[in-house]
Enzyme design. Structure first.
Site, mmCIF file in Angstrom:
data_model
loop_
_atom_site.group_PDB
_atom_site.id
_atom_site.type_symbol
_atom_site.label_atom_id
_atom_site.label_comp_id
_atom_site.label_asym_id
_atom_site.label_seq_id
_atom_site.Cartn_x
_atom_site.Cartn_y
_atom_site.Cartn_z
ATOM 1 N N ASP A 295 29.652 18.306 18.704
ATOM 2 C CA ASP A 295 29.165 17.726 17.458
ATOM 3 C C ASP A 295 28.500 18.867 16.691
ATOM 4 O OD1 ASP A 295 27.882 16.445 15.394
ATOM 5 O OD2 ASP A 295 26.644 15.127 16.650
ATOM 6 N N LYS B 283 26.545 23.439 7.305
ATOM 7 C CA LYS B 283 27.649 22.479 7.290
ATOM 8 C C LYS B 283 27.909 21.953 5.875
ATOM 9 C CE LYS B 283 28.922 18.083 9.531
ATOM 10 N NZ LYS B 283 28.519 17.168 10.587
ATOM 11 N N GLU C 225 33.574 11.744 12.875
ATOM 12 C CA GLU C 225 32.356 11.391 13.599
ATOM 13 C C GLU C 225 32.261 9.888 13.886
ATOM 14 O OE1 GLU C 225 29.403 13.208 11.116
ATOM 15 O OE2 GLU C 225 29.989 15.223 11.737
ATOM 16 N N ASP D 290 25.578 6.252 9.666
ATOM 17 C CA ASP D 290 25.173 7.576 10.181
ATOM 18 C C ASP D 290 24.144 8.213 9.247
ATOM 19 O OD1 ASP D 290 24.942 10.201 11.046
ATOM 20 O OD2 ASP D 290 27.091 10.523 11.305
#
Length: 620
Positions: free
Chosen positions: A23, A86, A186, A210
């Protein structure tokens, strides 16, 4: 006598290789594997903790420090400490222009669609290189903990990541010495961790909420016959637990009547306040009052005040859930399961609001920080062929792409993509008045097309003559179940179209494919260095061309000194373009950009002013 290796970490017989799940997060990253008991497990190497902060610091020698050790430098050396990388993966400067103040490090602005670069310690880095540093740390920790080589992995990305962002994630893995077998969404990984989708007879509709440190997204998934389909996704890439921290900091600033001008200058104090706010947020999950002191500053807040501060942000996330349902053309009653992901879902108020909206208790039994990595490990186990009950669809063995400027390979369908599949990208011309475009199709994993296998070549003719950058050319790849690849090119403004069929895997043995894959990892570092040099040169040459053209067309708006200095910067860049030094080229490109930026604004002001008076000036 035959030797048998024992893995000291697990007590099991040593395997030659373990495929891990990774992850790669905005705030934290982690790695998981399937343990000898056939259960997914996160790796905590030598007690350093499961979570590796996604932070990279470059010291005076230019060496990278990653994770917990790098986090301390966020306060002491913020300019050379990169976080939230990211958010920059596969992005151009235009994508992040409005959020520059979120970052304490320098993002290079060249006012083009080129991918962003980050300056730290006098060097220039791409988000791919920085992400590779984080992945290298995860790889090293996994190998140390498992006492086994870790060369293959499944890496997760948000469901909303586009093709460019997914490819950047693959490239980062390759640069870290990892063969990325699959990029998994994800929310899909989180669902797998809860066993959703493992039963081929199961049909469910799932909402995955999320909320991480810096980003929020909600995805609505449909699972049928073990296949996950993303029905809709919604969210905000600049909303997360960091906003909760910021709300607390602002509350303390007001309560203590702190001078905001002084705080803006004092980076270390602001970071200390932010870390104190983070501690308060975590504490208020289990207690009603937080009361600490930072120097002379009282850091006091109760749970009710905290919840009222974050309520607007949480409401934003619930609005996103409602929009995602509308986009999927579903109602709340159609949702069978709700899954919570991300550390910020630990906040009781968040959990309560999600439960109220969906009318059901969400799944939160698995640690929300770990659930995505655990699901990625399950996906890795499926790809390793260790789950006989799950059918693996056919996949393409090698990446398929086209040649771009400088002889670079631009991947359109990555290897291990499920077949049948389709993907596309948009391109443009690099020369004014260009009417033809040669499209060369390649198969392979190397950055330079010269190292890959050429499959076909055709020409898109009849592009309307326009200035460079204006034509919009869609190149689409369609790979059918029989392995036939159709490549289609279409110029969107005129409708000019051309296509060709090729069979990509024809004549390739398993050994050839394996060698191509091994070479892509072996030469990853030199390939990426070469790619970056070519990209820097292409960018520099384009800027020289644009700057000279600007002087020719708008020289009357510049002073003699400005023209002279611009020409000096152009010459300095031209000289750098002859050298094999990527950082020197980028430095000179940056300097020319910085110097000439006000000129474009000046010409625009004159144009607007002239238009207001009913006059016009020459257009390009």
């Amino acid at each position: 006598m035959a030797k048998i290796s024992i893995n000291l970490a697990t007590g099991s017989l040593q395997k030659e290789e373990i495929i891990v799940g990774i992850d790669l997060g905005t705030t934290n990253s982690l790695v998981a594997f399937i343990n000898p008991d056939k259960n997914p497990q996160v790796i905590n190497d030598t007690g350093k903790g499961v979570l590796v902060p996604s932070v990279v610091h470059f010291n005076a020698q230019g060496d990278a420090i990653v994770g917990n050790e790098a986090k301390a430098f966020l306060i002491t050396d913020p300019a050379n400490t990169i976080f939230s990388v990211k958010r920059l993966l596969g992005r151009s400067y235009k994508d992040v222009a409005g959020h520059q103040d979120t970052f304490s490090y320098k993002i290079i602005d060249d006012e083009t669609e080129a991918l962003v670069k980050i300056r730290a310690g006098g060097k220039f880095y791409t988000p791919i290189e920085l992400s590779a540093q984080i992945l290298k740390e995860l790889k090293a920790r996994a190998e140390h903990a498992l006492k086994t080589p870790v060369n293959r992995a499944v890496i997760t990305v948000p469901a909303y990541f586009n093709d460019s962002q997914r490819q950047a994630t693959r490239d980062a893995g390759r640069l870290a010495g990892i063969d990325v077998l699959r990029i998994v969404n994800e929310p899909t990984a989180a669902s797998l961790a809860y066993g959703l989708g493992l039963d081929p007879n199961q049909q469910k509709t799932i909402a995955v909420y999320d909320l991480g440190g810096g980003t929020f997204d909600v995805s609505i998934l449909s699972i049928q016959n073990g296949i996950f389909e993303v029905l809709s996704t919604n969210g905000n890439t600049f909303l997360g637990g960091d906003d909760f921290d910021r709300a607390i900091v602002h509350y303390w600033i007001e309560k203590n009547r702190l001078d905001t001008h002084i705080l803006q200058e004092d980076n270390a104090l602001m970071q200390s306040l932010r870390l104190q706010a983070e501690a308060a947020k975590k504490a208020l999950s289990n207690q009603n009052l937080y009361n600490e002191k930072l120097g002379d500053i009282w850091c006091t807040i109760d749970k009710q005040t905290f919840e009222s501060l974050i309520a607007p942000k949480v409401t934003e996330t619930i609005d996103s859930c409602a929009q995602a349902l509308r986009d999927a053309r579903l109602s709340i009653t159609d949702i069978d399961e709700v899954v919570l992901v991300g550390g910020s879902t630990r906040t009781p108020y968040v959990k309560q609001q999600v439960a109220e909206f969906f009318g059901r208790e969400p799944h939160d039994q698995i640690n929300p920080d770990e659930v995505v990595a655990l699901g990625a490990a399950i996906q890795a186990d499926i790809l390793a062929g260790n789950r006989s009950d799950i059918l693996l669809l056919d996949v393409t063995p090698l990446s398929l792409g086209i040649e771009t400027m400088g002889g670079l390979m631009d991947i359109i369908i990555p290897r291990n993509a499920k077949v049948p599949t389709k993907a596309g990208r948009q391109y443009t011309t690099s020369v004014d008045g260009q009417v033809n475009m040669k499209i060369s199709v390649f198969q392979g994993e190397r950055d330079l097309v010269a190292e890959n296998r050429k499959l076909a070549e055709f020409e898109l003719k009849g592009i309307p003559a326009m200035p460079a950058g204006l034509p919009k050319i869609d190149i689409n790849f369609l790979l059918n179940a029989d392995g036939i690849l159709t490549v289609q090119a279409i110029e969107l403004r005129s409708g000019v179209k051309q296509e060709i069929d090729v069979k990509p895997s024809y004549g390739l043995t398993d050994e050839t494919v394996e060698k191509m894959l091994i070479d892509s990892i072996t030469y990853a570092k030199s390939d990426v260095a070469q790619r970056m040099l070519i990209e820097a040169r292409s960018e520099g040459e384009q800027l020289v061309y644009t700057a000279e053209r600007f002087i020719e067309k708008h020289g009357s708006y510049l002073s003699t000194e400005e023209i002279s200095k611009t020409r000096k910067h152009i010459e300095a860049l031209r000289t750098a373009l002859q050298q094999p030094e990527k950082d020197e080229i980028l430095k000179r490109t940056d300097e020319l950009n910085e110097y000439t930026r006000p000129f474009a604004e000046r010409v625009m002001d004159v144009a607007v002013s002239a238009a207001m008076k009913g006059k016009s000036i020459d257009r390009e």
